[in-house]
Design an enzyme around this catalytic site. Structure first.
Site, PDB file in Angstrom:
ATOM      1  N   ASP A  26       0.746  -1.154  -0.095  1.00  0.00           N
ATOM      2  CA  ASP A  26      -0.051  -0.070  -0.108  1.00  0.00           C
ATOM      3  C   ASP A  26       0.808   1.215  -0.074  1.00  0.00           C
ATOM      4  OD1 ASP A  26      -2.399   1.353  -0.088  1.00  0.00           O
ATOM      5  OD2 ASP A  26      -2.602   1.216   2.115  1.00  0.00           O
ATOM      6  N   GLY A  27       0.106   2.252  -0.617  1.00  0.00           N
ATOM      7  CA  GLY A  27       1.023   3.607  -0.431  1.00  0.00           C
ATOM      8  C   GLY A  27       1.598   4.065  -1.611  1.00  0.00           C
ATOM      9  N   ASN A  28       1.351   3.414  -2.904  1.00  0.00           N
ATOM     10  CA  ASN A  28       1.821   3.906  -4.196  1.00  0.00           C
ATOM     11  C   ASN A  28       1.260   5.310  -4.594  1.00  0.00           C
ATOM     12  OD1 ASN A  28       2.528   1.289  -4.046  1.00  0.00           O
ATOM     13  ND2 ASN A  28       1.252   0.637  -5.834  1.00  0.00           N
ATOM     14  N   HIS A  47       2.244   3.231  -9.010  1.00  0.00           N
ATOM     15  CA  HIS A  47       1.944   1.628  -9.269  1.00  0.00           C
ATOM     16  C   HIS A  47       3.373   1.037  -9.995  1.00  0.00           C
ATOM     17  CE1 HIS A  47      -1.908   2.129  -7.491  1.00  0.00           C
ATOM     18  NE2 HIS A  47      -2.340   2.993  -8.706  1.00  0.00           N
ATOM     19  N   GLU A  87     -12.448  -4.614  -4.269  1.00  0.00           N
ATOM     20  CA  GLU A  87     -12.862  -3.226  -3.743  1.00  0.00           C
ATOM     21  C   GLU A  87     -12.140  -2.145  -4.613  1.00  0.00           C
ATOM     22  OE1 GLU A  87     -12.268  -5.127  -1.079  1.00  0.00           O
ATOM     23  OE2 GLU A  87     -14.396  -5.743  -1.301  1.00  0.00           O
ATOM     24  N   LEU A 105      10.238 -20.776  -3.966  1.00  0.00           N
ATOM     25  CA  LEU A 105       9.539 -19.802  -3.482  1.00  0.00           C
ATOM     26  C   LEU A 105       7.856 -19.591  -4.207  1.00  0.00           C
ATOM     27  CD1 LEU A 105       9.257 -17.203  -1.514  1.00  0.00           C
ATOM     28  CD2 LEU A 105       9.632 -15.955  -3.451  1.00  0.00           C
ATOM     29  N   ARG A 159       1.682  -4.758   6.267  1.00  0.00           N
ATOM     30  CA  ARG A 159       1.352  -3.631   5.716  1.00  0.00           C
ATOM     31  C   ARG A 159       2.132  -2.451   5.620  1.00  0.00           C
ATOM     32  NH1 ARG A 159      -5.017  -2.102   4.648  1.00  0.00           N
ATOM     33  NH2 ARG A 159      -4.623  -0.503   3.178  1.00  0.00           N
ATOM     34  N   ARG A 211      -5.033  -1.437   8.928  1.00  0.00           N
ATOM     35  CA  ARG A 211      -6.328  -2.244   8.635  1.00  0.00           C
ATOM     36  C   ARG A 211      -5.760  -3.617   7.860  1.00  0.00           C
ATOM     37  NH1 ARG A 211      -7.476   2.629   6.778  1.00  0.00           N
ATOM     38  NH2 ARG A 211      -7.093   3.066   4.502  1.00  0.00           N
ATOM     39  N   GLU A 262       0.770 -12.920  12.625  1.00  0.00           N
ATOM     40  CA  GLU A 262       1.259 -11.866  13.231  1.00  0.00           C
ATOM     41  C   GLU A 262       1.352 -10.412  12.393  1.00  0.00           C
ATOM     42  OE1 GLU A 262       2.234 -11.439  16.573  1.00  0.00           O
ATOM     43  OE2 GLU A 262       1.798 -13.463  16.988  1.00  0.00           O
TER      44      GLU A 262
HETATM   45  C1  IPE Z   1      -5.446  -2.741  -0.223  1.00  0.00           C
HETATM   46  O1  IPE Z   1      -5.028  -1.243  -0.239  1.00  0.00           O
HETATM   47  C2  IPE Z   1      -5.633  -3.420  -1.368  1.00  0.00           C
HETATM   48  C3  IPE Z   1      -3.946  -3.434  -2.037  1.00  0.00           C
HETATM   49  C4  IPE Z   1      -3.059  -3.327  -1.516  1.00  0.00           C
HETATM   50  C5  IPE Z   1      -4.012  -4.144  -3.345  1.00  0.00           C
HETATM   51  P1  IPE Z   1      -6.266  -0.216  -0.426  1.00  0.00           P
HETATM   52  O2  IPE Z   1      -5.332   1.179  -0.504  1.00  0.00           O
HETATM   53  O3  IPE Z   1      -7.003  -0.634  -1.700  1.00  0.00           O
HETATM   54  O4  IPE Z   1      -7.113  -0.160   1.002  1.00  0.00           O
HETATM   55  P2  IPE Z   1      -7.882   0.880   1.538  1.00  0.00           P
HETATM   56  O5  IPE Z   1      -8.751   1.618   0.643  1.00  0.00           O
HETATM   57  O6  IPE Z   1      -7.042   1.950   2.028  1.00  0.00           O
HETATM   58  O7  IPE Z   1      -8.546   0.075   2.758  1.00  0.00           O
HETATM   59  C1  IPE Z   2      -1.675   0.148  -3.417  1.00  0.00           C
HETATM   60  O1  IPE Z   2      -1.360   1.614  -3.361  1.00  0.00           O
HETATM   61  C2  IPE Z   2      -1.977  -0.331  -4.618  1.00  0.00           C
HETATM   62  C3  IPE Z   2      -3.394  -0.940  -4.822  1.00  0.00           C
HETATM   63  C4  IPE Z   2      -4.171  -0.489  -4.090  1.00  0.00           C
HETATM   64  C5  IPE Z   2      -3.364  -1.496  -6.188  1.00  0.00           C
HETATM   65  P1  IPE Z   2      -2.612   2.690  -3.333  1.00  0.00           P
HETATM   66  O2  IPE Z   2      -3.074   3.039  -4.778  1.00  0.00           O
HETATM   67  O3  IPE Z   2      -3.799   2.113  -2.440  1.00  0.00           O
HETATM   68  O4  IPE Z   2      -1.856   4.077  -2.842  1.00  0.00           O
HETATM   69  P2  IPE Z   2      -2.379   4.910  -1.804  1.00  0.00           P
HETATM   70  O5  IPE Z   2      -2.862   4.074  -0.463  1.00  0.00           O
HETATM   71  O6  IPE Z   2      -3.699   5.562  -2.447  1.00  0.00           O
HETATM   72  O7  IPE Z   2      -1.180   5.931  -1.182  1.00  0.00           O
HETATM   73 MG    MG Z   3      -4.113   2.331  -0.458  1.00  0.00          MG
END
Ligand code: IPE
Ligand code: IPE
Ligand code: MG
Length: 246
Positions: free
Chosen positions: A27-29, A44, A74, A139, A192, A198, A211
């Site tokens: 997460d966080g891209n 991404h 989602e 792996l 995460r 979450r 964990e």
């Molecule tokens: C979870 O991240 C899904 C993936 C990393 C693929 P999201 O960015 O979609 O989750 P929320 O919306 O912050 O809960």
């Molecule tokens: C996770 O990064 C990648 C996917 C959910 C596909 P996000 O696109 O959710 O990046 P943020 O959370 O908005 O920074």
């Molecule tokens: Mg995200």
């Protein structure tokens, strides 16, 4: 291709306690890109390096399975252009990386729904990567794509009904056998990134006793050293599985 960046195993890791299966919510891209004044999709793209380095890093210390959350059930709620980018990006990632991952013994598998929303070209690449790497044993890189933990449980229940399992025979084993990858052990550790606390519908069934480690690093900046930090944290935990110390 050999690991382009072999790193010494950090001294703070106990090599007798390496988790067998690690889950990662990448997460966080979007935030990574926005912070640099770039469109979200650039984040991404930059996540590819993180994924490959983390995979090599896991391989180097003997992790046997890595399940990475690439697209959730989602995530279809995102703007159409971003969804389209993610579909193309994941197809391209397989095209670009399947051969080098194959050479180092990675088996690529997928968890998720193959529904009509996933473009046929993406499904084709997924099947190709899975077939190419099916006999590898170093792996398992299990890519959770169009994956939802609830959807996985719903799909398992559907299969129970299809298999005409009587209510008296429905138990945890019967459900587990019908999950996407019953052969994989539950993840010992789920990481995460990006400072969100979450699960966002990741591995709901399988995570019952995992964990959880949360990292503030945004996914595109994540490298094997960050995985090792998370594993070091995991090794300090006391896993009790509901029991008591003896
Ligand atoms: C979870 O991240 C899904 C993936 C990393 C693929 P999201 O960015 O979609 O989750 P929320 O919306 O912050 O809960
Ligand atoms: C996770 O990064 C990648 C996917 C959910 C596909 P996000 O696109 O959710 O990046 P943020 O959370 O908005 O920074
Ligand atoms: Mg995200």
């Amino acid at each position: 291709m050999p690991d382009p960046r072999p790193t010494p195993i950090p001294e703070n890791l106990d090599m007798t306690m390496i988790p067998t299966h690690v889950g990662v919510v990448m997460d966080g891209n979007g935030r990574w890109a926005t912070r640099q004044g770039l469109p979200r999709t650039e984040g991404h793209g930059a996540g590819e390096k993180a994924l490959v380095d983390t995979t090599y890093g896991a391989l180097a210390i003997g992790v046997k399975a890595l399940t990475v959350y690439a697209f959730s059930t989602e995530n279809w709620r995102r703007p159409i252009d971003e969804v389209r980018y993610l579909m193309n990006f994941n197809r391209g990632l397989l095209e670009r990386r399947q051969h080098e991952l194959h050479e180092v013994g990675v088996r690529i598998t997928f968890s998720g729904r193959r529904d009509w929303r996933v473009p046929r070209g993406v499904l084709k690449r997924m099947d190709e990567a899975a077939a190419l790497t099916k006999d590898n044993t170093a792996l398992v890189l299990n890519i959770a794509f169009n994956y939802g933990g609830r959807a996985e449980i719903v799909d398992a229940v559907r299969r129970l009904v299809e298999d005409r399992v009587p209510a008296s025979k429905v138990d945890e084993k019967a459900i587990r056998q019908r999950l996407y990858h019953p052969e994989l052990p539950d993840p010992d550790l789920v990481v995460r990134t990006s400072g969100e606390y979450r699960t966002s519908n990741f591995l709901l069934w399988e995570m019952a006793y995992s964990e959880l480690v949360f990292s503030d690093v945004l996914w595109p900046d994540f490298r094997r050293e960050d995985l090792y930090d998370a594993i070091a944290e995991y090794q300090r935990r006391d896993r009790r599985f509901g029991g008591v110390e003896t």
